[in-house]
Design an enzyme around this catalytic site. Sequence first.
Site, PDB file in Angstrom:
ATOM      1  N   CYS A  86      39.884  -0.449  -9.228  1.00  0.00           N
ATOM      2  CA  CYS A  86      40.473  -0.486 -10.580  1.00  0.00           C
ATOM      3  C   CYS A  86      41.998  -0.501 -10.558  1.00  0.00           C
ATOM      4  CB  CYS A  86      39.993   0.710 -11.399  1.00  0.00           C
ATOM      5  SG  CYS A  86      38.211   0.925 -11.414  1.00  0.00           S
ATOM      6  N   HIS A 331      36.117  -3.378 -19.170  1.00  0.00           N
ATOM      7  CA  HIS A 331      36.756  -2.999 -17.908  1.00  0.00           C
ATOM      8  C   HIS A 331      36.517  -4.075 -16.844  1.00  0.00           C
ATOM      9  CE1 HIS A 331      38.399  -0.739 -14.736  1.00  0.00           C
ATOM     10  NE2 HIS A 331      37.498   0.221 -14.595  1.00  0.00           N
TER      11      HIS A 331
END
Length: 375
Positions: A86, A331
């Site tokens: 991430c 995401h």
Amino acid sequence: MRAAYLLAARRTAVAARGGAFRAVEADELGAAPIRAVLADTGIAAEAIDDVIFGNALYGGGNPARLAALRAGLPDHVPALTIDSQCCGGLDAIMLAAERIASGGAEAVIAGGVESFSRAPLRARRPRRLDEAPQPYDRPPFTPWPERDPDMIAAAATLAERFGISRARQDEFAIASHRKALQNPPGPAEIVPLAGLSHDTFPRALTGATCARLAPLAGDVAFGVTRATVAVEADAAAALLVVSETTFRRLSATRPLRIVAAVRRGGDPAMPGTAPIAAAEYLLAAERIAPARIAVAEVMEAFAAQAIACVDGIGVPGPSLNRGGGGLARGHPIGSSGSILAVRLWHEMQSESSGAMGLAAIAAAGGLGSALLATV
């Protein structure tokens, strides 16, 4: 060390997995914002020294190079893909800034790209001829299984440990969607692609809807639900990172100067808290009180994780994710950090000179990245 500036910032819309970008390959996603930052600044493609993109799901290769070539950059421009999960999109910007600061480059395109929809299927090779390949969803993020929790389970554990109730998580998610609907990004931020020019996931989320959802992990009091977990998504983002000499030559208006950036490791079993230490380090090193943060883009992979980071850093409420966050958008793992930076760039354009902005994100394995910039 030379200063590094963010001169332009563009992204695609964020589309949930299997949505509008379901047939768009990762390099096509990545090429769109690269073309846009070149057009926005008027910099010659030949003047780009490097392309650095974060990516987590491509399955090997170098998607940054594919995206650069598809965008029309000359063959001589190299490209590098990094995988810090991430954190990758924000880490790519940090690497670009370090190249500028060291004198090794004058102009770098940095960002991230991710396609859950087109990611390859994963399987481990069999050890013996009579064994079948073993499919898996994700690689290990630590050598120790007991310290490598499922991310949803880790968010539920974090919520209980920090006393972040399900009700507070629900309220946070509802607010994220509301802000995304009230302050949607405009055409100066989003590059149209495949007929899509807006984030598809924001909705009028209500408390009644949240209350009906069963926990995905954790108990009734602190558990996480589909409303408080960001959906898997497809997107790409790119920023032009340049030296002061280059930005003055291009006569750019209102660039962001990168004040400082840092990556920090934390407890792999509690990965959502890692950005706290990174942001605290930056603010202390620059002698900046959290109250001075005018714009903060903090990743919302989970409501509990975002709340813990916001509380731990001391982010002022009015500065936080003013156009909504990952809970409202989705995401796209390797791109999420660069989307935070794009959002930061555009939100900072309305701030007065000297205003401070912060981007912060966590990653599996206990990684945290944070970047400070000023207009």
